[in-house]
Design a protein around this motif. Structure first.
Motif, PDB file in Angstrom:
ATOM      1  N   LYS A  60       0.814  -1.216   0.000  1.00  0.00           N
ATOM      2  CA  LYS A  60       0.000   0.000   0.000  1.00  0.00           C
ATOM      3  C   LYS A  60       0.847   1.265   0.000  1.00  0.00           C
ATOM      4  O   LYS A  60       0.447   2.284  -0.566  1.00  0.00           O
ATOM      5  N   LEU A  61       2.007   1.226   0.649  1.00  0.00           N
ATOM      6  CA  LEU A  61       2.872   2.406   0.708  1.00  0.00           C
ATOM      7  C   LEU A  61       3.919   2.405  -0.405  1.00  0.00           C
ATOM      8  O   LEU A  61       4.740   3.320  -0.491  1.00  0.00           O
ATOM      9  N   ASP A  62       3.897   1.366  -1.240  1.00  0.00           N
ATOM     10  CA  ASP A  62       4.778   1.264  -2.405  1.00  0.00           C
ATOM     11  C   ASP A  62       6.253   1.258  -2.019  1.00  0.00           C
ATOM     12  O   ASP A  62       7.070   2.007  -2.573  1.00  0.00           O
ATOM     13  N   VAL A  63       6.596   0.420  -1.039  1.00  0.00           N
ATOM     14  CA  VAL A  63       7.989   0.196  -0.654  1.00  0.00           C
ATOM     15  C   VAL A  63       8.249  -1.307  -0.670  1.00  0.00           C
ATOM     16  O   VAL A  63       7.308  -2.107  -0.666  1.00  0.00           O
ATOM     17  N   ASN A  64       9.524  -1.689  -0.674  1.00  0.00           N
ATOM     18  CA  ASN A  64       9.880  -3.106  -0.762  1.00  0.00           C
ATOM     19  C   ASN A  64      10.391  -3.712   0.531  1.00  0.00           C
ATOM     20  O   ASN A  64      10.550  -4.920   0.616  1.00  0.00           O
ATOM     21  N   SER A  65      10.672  -2.867   1.522  1.00  0.00           N
ATOM     22  CA  SER A  65      11.228  -3.382   2.770  1.00  0.00           C
ATOM     23  C   SER A  65      11.030  -2.375   3.890  1.00  0.00           C
ATOM     24  O   SER A  65      10.735  -1.199   3.642  1.00  0.00           O
ATOM     25  N   ARG A  66      11.241  -2.859   5.102  1.00  0.00           N
ATOM     26  CA  ARG A  66      11.180  -1.956   6.263  1.00  0.00           C
ATOM     27  C   ARG A  66      12.286  -0.910   6.163  1.00  0.00           C
ATOM     28  O   ARG A  66      12.081   0.267   6.464  1.00  0.00           O
ATOM     29  N   LYS A  67      13.455  -1.337   5.710  1.00  0.00           N
ATOM     30  CA  LYS A  67      14.581  -0.414   5.564  1.00  0.00           C
ATOM     31  C   LYS A  67      14.226   0.718   4.598  1.00  0.00           C
ATOM     32  O   LYS A  67      14.498   1.891   4.880  1.00  0.00           O
ATOM     33  N   GLU A  68      13.610   0.379   3.475  1.00  0.00           N
ATOM     34  CA  GLU A  68      13.204   1.405   2.508  1.00  0.00           C
ATOM     35  C   GLU A  68      12.148   2.341   3.106  1.00  0.00           C
ATOM     36  O   GLU A  68      12.213   3.560   2.935  1.00  0.00           O
ATOM     37  N   LEU A  69      11.203   1.766   3.832  1.00  0.00           N
ATOM     38  CA  LEU A  69      10.161   2.574   4.467  1.00  0.00           C
ATOM     39  C   LEU A  69      10.766   3.537   5.483  1.00  0.00           C
ATOM     40  O   LEU A  69      10.435   4.721   5.501  1.00  0.00           O
ATOM     41  N   MET A  70      11.671   3.057   6.313  1.00  0.00           N
ATOM     42  CA  MET A  70      12.286   3.911   7.329  1.00  0.00           C
ATOM     43  C   MET A  70      13.136   5.006   6.675  1.00  0.00           C
ATOM     44  O   MET A  70      13.176   6.142   7.158  1.00  0.00           O
ATOM     45  N   GLY A  71      13.805   4.693   5.567  1.00  0.00           N
ATOM     46  CA  GLY A  71      14.569   5.700   4.843  1.00  0.00           C
ATOM     47  C   GLY A  71      13.664   6.794   4.294  1.00  0.00           C
ATOM     48  O   GLY A  71      13.987   7.979   4.353  1.00  0.00           O
ATOM     49  N   TYR A  72      12.532   6.391   3.775  1.00  0.00           N
ATOM     50  CA  TYR A  72      11.544   7.324   3.245  1.00  0.00           C
ATOM     51  C   TYR A  72      11.043   8.240   4.365  1.00  0.00           C
ATOM     52  O   TYR A  72      10.987   9.457   4.207  1.00  0.00           O
ATOM     53  N   LEU A  73      10.726   7.663   5.516  1.00  0.00           N
ATOM     54  CA  LEU A  73      10.251   8.461   6.646  1.00  0.00           C
ATOM     55  C   LEU A  73      11.334   9.413   7.144  1.00  0.00           C
ATOM     56  O   LEU A  73      11.066  10.557   7.502  1.00  0.00           O
ATOM     57  N   ARG A  74      12.580   8.938   7.163  1.00  0.00           N
ATOM     58  CA  ARG A  74      13.697   9.790   7.595  1.00  0.00           C
ATOM     59  C   ARG A  74      13.838  11.001   6.672  1.00  0.00           C
ATOM     60  O   ARG A  74      14.017  12.128   7.129  1.00  0.00           O
ATOM     61  N   LYS A  75      13.730  10.778   5.354  1.00  0.00           N
ATOM     62  CA  LYS A  75      13.817  11.886   4.407  1.00  0.00           C
ATOM     63  C   LYS A  75      12.716  12.907   4.660  1.00  0.00           C
ATOM     64  O   LYS A  75      12.947  14.116   4.601  1.00  0.00           O
ATOM     65  N   MET A  76      11.534  12.434   4.945  1.00  0.00           N
ATOM     66  CA  MET A  76      10.419  13.347   5.210  1.00  0.00           C
ATOM     67  C   MET A  76      10.691  14.158   6.468  1.00  0.00           C
ATOM     68  O   MET A  76      10.443  15.364   6.511  1.00  0.00           O
ATOM     69  N   ARG A  77      11.210  13.519   7.505  1.00  0.00           N
ATOM     70  CA  ARG A  77      11.533  14.245   8.738  1.00  0.00           C
ATOM     71  C   ARG A  77      12.605  15.296   8.491  1.00  0.00           C
ATOM     72  O   ARG A  77      12.537  16.396   9.023  1.00  0.00           O
ATOM     73  N   GLU A  78      13.607  14.935   7.685  1.00  0.00           N
ATOM     74  CA  GLU A  78      14.684  15.876   7.360  1.00  0.00           C
ATOM     75  C   GLU A  78      14.159  17.101   6.622  1.00  0.00           C
ATOM     76  O   GLU A  78      14.723  18.181   6.721  1.00  0.00           O
ATOM     77  N   GLN A  79      13.064  16.926   5.897  1.00  0.00           N
ATOM     78  CA  GLN A  79      12.433  18.031   5.170  1.00  0.00           C
ATOM     79  C   GLN A  79      11.511  18.852   6.069  1.00  0.00           C
ATOM     80  O   GLN A  79      10.871  19.798   5.625  1.00  0.00           O
TER      81      GLN A  79
END
Length: 86
Positions: A60-79
């Motif tokens: 549903k979130l269009d990611v392939n792993s927990r690592k990818e999801l956490m990286g995506y969330l980290r980028k959003m926080r950095e923004q």
């Protein structure tokens, strides 16, 4: 945050709303740093149920792993976006 970051946040928010209540519960525990085994104990669910929720969350979130999801969330926080979810 720039326009690209805003678009990313809005897209994430739209996708996040497609998660079921149970999937959101699992997602929130991952965001808090718990692993799958700990989540089984917290939510009193089997590991197979957690794996099923994971597959659906990633799809549903269009990611392939927990690592990818956490990286995506980290980028959003950095923004500058608050990605704390309910």
């Amino acid at each position: 945050p720039g326009p690209d970051a805003e678009a990313m946040f809005l897209e994430f928010s739209r996708k996040f709303e497609t998660l079921s209540r149970a999937e959101k519960s699992v997602f929130n525990l991952y965001v808090q740093g718990y692993d799958a085994k700990e989540i089984t104990q917290i939510l009193c669910l089997s590991i197979n149920t957690i794996k099923t929720h994971n597959k659906r969350i990633y799809w549903k979130l269009d990611v392939n792993s927990r690592k990818e999801l956490m990286g995506y969330l980290r980028k959003m926080r950095e923004q500058g976006f608050d990605v704390h979810v309910e």
